[in-house]
Design a protein around this motif. Structure first.
Motif, PDB file in Angstrom:
ATOM      1  N   LYS A   1       0.731  -1.079   0.160  1.00  9.76           N
ATOM      2  CA  LYS A   1       0.033  -0.255  -0.052  1.00  9.76           C
ATOM      3  C   LYS A   1       0.947   1.071  -0.108  1.00  9.76           C
ATOM      4  O   LYS A   1       0.632   2.345  -0.743  1.00  9.76           O
ATOM      5  CB  LYS A   1      -0.997  -0.049   1.216  1.00  9.76           C
ATOM      6  CG  LYS A   1      -1.704   1.278   1.274  1.00  9.76           C
ATOM      7  CD  LYS A   1      -2.989   1.153   2.526  1.00  9.76           C
ATOM      8  CE  LYS A   1      -3.880   2.077   2.535  1.00  9.76           C
ATOM      9  NZ  LYS A   1      -4.758   1.859   3.868  1.00  9.76           N
ATOM     10  N   ARG A   2       1.865   1.335   0.831  1.00  7.23           N
ATOM     11  CA  ARG A   2       2.772   2.491   0.892  1.00  7.23           C
ATOM     12  C   ARG A   2       3.919   1.792   1.541  1.00  7.23           C
ATOM     13  O   ARG A   2       4.280   1.077   2.606  1.00  7.23           O
ATOM     14  CB  ARG A   2       2.365   3.629   1.512  1.00  7.23           C
ATOM     15  CG  ARG A   2       3.126   4.778   1.724  1.00  7.23           C
ATOM     16  CD  ARG A   2       2.222   5.953   2.429  1.00  7.23           C
ATOM     17  NE  ARG A   2       2.643   7.133   2.619  1.00  7.23           N
ATOM     18  CZ  ARG A   2       3.612   7.335   3.608  1.00  7.23           C
ATOM     19  NH1 ARG A   2       3.796   6.753   4.595  1.00  7.23           N
ATOM     20  NH2 ARG A   2       4.293   8.657   3.727  1.00  7.23           N
ATOM     21  N   GLN A   3       5.128   2.796   1.228  1.00  9.25           N
ATOM     22  CA  GLN A   3       6.510   2.259   1.854  1.00  9.25           C
ATOM     23  C   GLN A   3       7.303   3.501   1.926  1.00  9.25           C
ATOM     24  O   GLN A   3       7.409   4.372   0.989  1.00  9.25           O
ATOM     25  CB  GLN A   3       7.208   1.281   0.981  1.00  9.25           C
ATOM     26  CG  GLN A   3       8.805   1.072   1.851  1.00  9.25           C
ATOM     27  CD  GLN A   3       9.413  -0.070   1.081  1.00  9.25           C
ATOM     28  OE1 GLN A   3       8.903  -0.870   0.249  1.00  9.25           O
ATOM     29  NE2 GLN A   3      10.667  -0.394   1.607  1.00  9.25           N
ATOM     30  N   SER A   4       7.594   4.001   3.008  1.00  5.39           N
ATOM     31  CA  SER A   4       8.407   5.086   3.303  1.00  5.39           C
ATOM     32  C   SER A   4       9.679   4.879   3.984  1.00  5.39           C
ATOM     33  O   SER A   4      10.173   3.473   4.057  1.00  5.39           O
ATOM     34  CB  SER A   4       7.723   5.953   4.268  1.00  5.39           C
ATOM     35  OG  SER A   4       7.510   5.649   5.437  1.00  5.39           O
ATOM     36  N   ALA A   5      10.522   5.951   4.421  1.00  4.60           N
ATOM     37  CA  ALA A   5      11.847   5.492   4.982  1.00  4.60           C
ATOM     38  C   ALA A   5      11.726   4.776   6.377  1.00  4.60           C
ATOM     39  O   ALA A   5      12.708   4.075   6.948  1.00  4.60           O
ATOM     40  CB  ALA A   5      12.805   6.718   5.088  1.00  4.60           C
ATOM     41  N   LYS A   6      10.369   4.945   6.998  1.00  2.00           N
ATOM     42  CA  LYS A   6      10.366   4.414   8.231  1.00  2.00           C
ATOM     43  C   LYS A   6       9.221   3.506   8.585  1.00  2.00           C
ATOM     44  O   LYS A   6       9.259   2.833   9.481  1.00  2.00           O
ATOM     45  CB  LYS A   6       9.877   5.674   9.337  1.00  2.00           C
ATOM     46  CG  LYS A   6      10.837   6.746   9.240  1.00  2.00           C
ATOM     47  CD  LYS A   6      10.620   7.761  10.381  1.00  2.00           C
ATOM     48  CE  LYS A   6      11.531   8.755  10.768  1.00  2.00           C
ATOM     49  NZ  LYS A   6      11.414   9.967  11.811  1.00  2.00           N
TER      50      LYS A   6
ATOM     51  N   GLU B   1       3.364  -0.086   4.766  1.00  2.00           N
ATOM     52  CA  GLU B   1       2.008  -0.371   4.909  1.00  2.00           C
ATOM     53  C   GLU B   1       1.609  -1.526   3.711  1.00  2.00           C
ATOM     54  O   GLU B   1       1.819  -1.395   2.628  1.00  2.00           O
ATOM     55  CB  GLU B   1       1.291   0.789   4.714  1.00  2.00           C
ATOM     56  CG  GLU B   1       1.484   1.813   5.852  1.00  2.00           C
ATOM     57  CD  GLU B   1       0.661   3.301   5.431  1.00  2.00           C
ATOM     58  OE1 GLU B   1      -0.267   3.248   4.933  1.00  2.00           O
ATOM     59  OE2 GLU B   1       1.203   4.369   6.155  1.00  2.00           O
ATOM     60  N   LEU B   2       0.979  -2.467   4.434  1.00  2.00           N
ATOM     61  CA  LEU B   2       0.340  -3.834   3.459  1.00  2.00           C
ATOM     62  C   LEU B   2      -0.961  -3.921   3.513  1.00  2.00           C
ATOM     63  O   LEU B   2      -1.776  -3.723   4.720  1.00  2.00           O
ATOM     64  CB  LEU B   2       0.998  -4.977   4.236  1.00  2.00           C
ATOM     65  CG  LEU B   2       2.660  -4.916   3.922  1.00  2.00           C
ATOM     66  CD1 LEU B   2       3.189  -6.318   4.707  1.00  2.00           C
ATOM     67  CD2 LEU B   2       3.090  -4.767   2.528  1.00  2.00           C
ATOM     68  N   ARG B   3      -1.759  -4.066   2.319  1.00  2.00           N
ATOM     69  CA  ARG B   3      -3.202  -4.072   2.314  1.00  2.00           C
ATOM     70  C   ARG B   3      -3.470  -5.471   2.101  1.00  2.00           C
ATOM     71  O   ARG B   3      -3.076  -6.441   1.164  1.00  2.00           O
ATOM     72  CB  ARG B   3      -3.774  -3.103   1.262  1.00  2.00           C
ATOM     73  CG  ARG B   3      -5.222  -3.315   1.089  1.00  2.00           C
ATOM     74  CD  ARG B   3      -5.604  -2.184   0.320  1.00  2.00           C
ATOM     75  NE  ARG B   3      -5.503  -2.470  -1.078  1.00  2.00           N
ATOM     76  CZ  ARG B   3      -6.461  -3.027  -1.942  1.00  2.00           C
ATOM     77  NH1 ARG B   3      -7.618  -3.148  -1.381  1.00  2.00           N
ATOM     78  NH2 ARG B   3      -6.086  -3.312  -3.332  1.00  2.00           N
TER      79      ARG B   3
ATOM     80  N   ASP C   1      -5.811  -4.390   7.343  1.00  2.00           N
ATOM     81  CA  ASP C   1      -4.417  -4.063   6.542  1.00  2.00           C
ATOM     82  C   ASP C   1      -3.138  -4.025   7.980  1.00  2.00           C
ATOM     83  O   ASP C   1      -3.648  -4.152   9.111  1.00  2.00           O
ATOM     84  CB  ASP C   1      -4.470  -2.811   5.960  1.00  2.00           C
ATOM     85  CG  ASP C   1      -5.501  -2.789   4.766  1.00  2.00           C
ATOM     86  OD1 ASP C   1      -5.913  -3.773   4.439  1.00  2.00           O
ATOM     87  OD2 ASP C   1      -5.869  -1.634   4.408  1.00  2.00           O
ATOM     88  N   TYR C   2      -2.148  -3.767   7.479  1.00  2.00           N
ATOM     89  CA  TYR C   2      -0.932  -4.016   8.334  1.00  2.00           C
ATOM     90  C   TYR C   2      -0.257  -2.840   8.257  1.00  2.00           C
ATOM     91  O   TYR C   2       0.180  -2.284   7.156  1.00  2.00           O
ATOM     92  CB  TYR C   2      -0.194  -5.272   8.200  1.00  2.00           C
ATOM     93  CG  TYR C   2      -0.897  -6.321   8.931  1.00  2.00           C
ATOM     94  CD1 TYR C   2      -0.896  -6.916  10.002  1.00  2.00           C
ATOM     95  CD2 TYR C   2      -1.782  -7.252   8.059  1.00  2.00           C
ATOM     96  CE1 TYR C   2      -1.474  -7.899  10.439  1.00  2.00           C
ATOM     97  CE2 TYR C   2      -2.374  -8.134   8.496  1.00  2.00           C
ATOM     98  CZ  TYR C   2      -2.445  -8.783   9.490  1.00  2.00           C
ATOM     99  OH  TYR C   2      -2.972  -9.742   9.990  1.00  2.00           O
ATOM    100  N   SER C   3       0.497  -2.144   9.172  1.00  2.00           N
ATOM    101  CA  SER C   3       1.667  -1.230   9.200  1.00  2.00           C
ATOM    102  C   SER C   3       2.598  -1.469  10.008  1.00  2.00           C
ATOM    103  O   SER C   3       2.350  -1.845  11.270  1.00  2.00           O
ATOM    104  CB  SER C   3       0.927   0.215   9.520  1.00  2.00           C
ATOM    105  OG  SER C   3       1.808   1.238   9.558  1.00  2.00           O
TER     106      SER C   3
END
Length: 218
Positions: free
Chosen positions: A181-186, A189-191, A199-201
């Motif tokens: 779903k999204r990936q940042s430096a920190k 996020e998985l859907r 979902d998971y973060s």
């Protein structure tokens, strides 16, 4: 040009030459751990970038020009000059385990590549990544795309972008198939595709590895 794109390009360059990231570093005369996932994010969570010297060395070692590397950074297809492994249509055997096994120790190295002799094997058509492996789906969190018992082919070296279906393993040994779903430096996020499942973060340091799903049986 993003931090993740540079590291994905390095992983892709390694795969195109039949190497792991550590194997590519070794061929270029660098510390074998130079490109390990643990070296890509600092202890404070800040992104670490590969040096221009290390990139120059791997390009020289693989005889790839800066234009070819730029193509990999942009996520384009494999470089024509790079080895592609088996010819199209020629079968290849890849390692196979179940999700429960994948959560155990001894099946993957620190970079998330399959190791050890306890894997089963299956035959499949050409898969460009020499480190590709197969997993048998467990559960229904990705229905209707992936169902319990489906087999997916996973590539540790393929670039990953938002919206890709992936397999992730946490530091606690939990293995899951999700959509990125999204990936940042920190954070990652998985859907779950099945709305019944959450979902998971995760904090980036809590994820041991995340690999792209290339193919699934139906």
């Amino acid at each position: 040009m993003k931090h993740d794109d540079i590291w994905r390009a390095i992983d892709s360059l390694a795969a195109e030459n039949g190497l792991s990231a550590s194997g590519l570093a070794r061929r270029a005369g660098l510390d074998p751990t130079a490109f390990n996932p643990s070296k890509r994010i600092g202890p404070d969570g800040r992104a670490r970038w590969p040096s221009t010297e290390s990139i120059a060395k791997i390009l020289s070692a693989t005889q790839v020009g800066i234009e070819g590397f730029a193509a990999l950074v942009s996520g384009q297809a494999a470089l024509p000059s790079a080895p592609r492994g088996p010819r199209p249509g020629v079968g290849r055997r890849v390692p196979l385990i179940g999700f429960a096994q994948a959560g155990g120790e001894g099946f993957f190295d620190d970079g998330g590549f399959p190791v050890g002799g306890a894997w089963d094997e299956i035959s499949l058509p050409e898969i460009p990544d020499p480190h590709a492996y197969a997993l048998e789906i467990s559960g229904d969190s990705m229905e209707p795309v992936f169902r319990d018992g489906d087999m997916v082919i996973v590539s540790p070296s393929s670039p990953i972008r938002r919206g890709d279906r992936v397999v992730a393993r946490t530091r606690l040994g939990e293995v899951m198939a999700k959509e990125l779903k999204r990936q940042s430096a920190k954070r990652i996020e998985l859907r779950s595709l099945n709305p019944v499942h959450p979902d998971y973060s995760f904090e980036i340091e809590d994820v041991q590895w995340i690999h792209r799903i290339l193919w699934a049986s139906q």
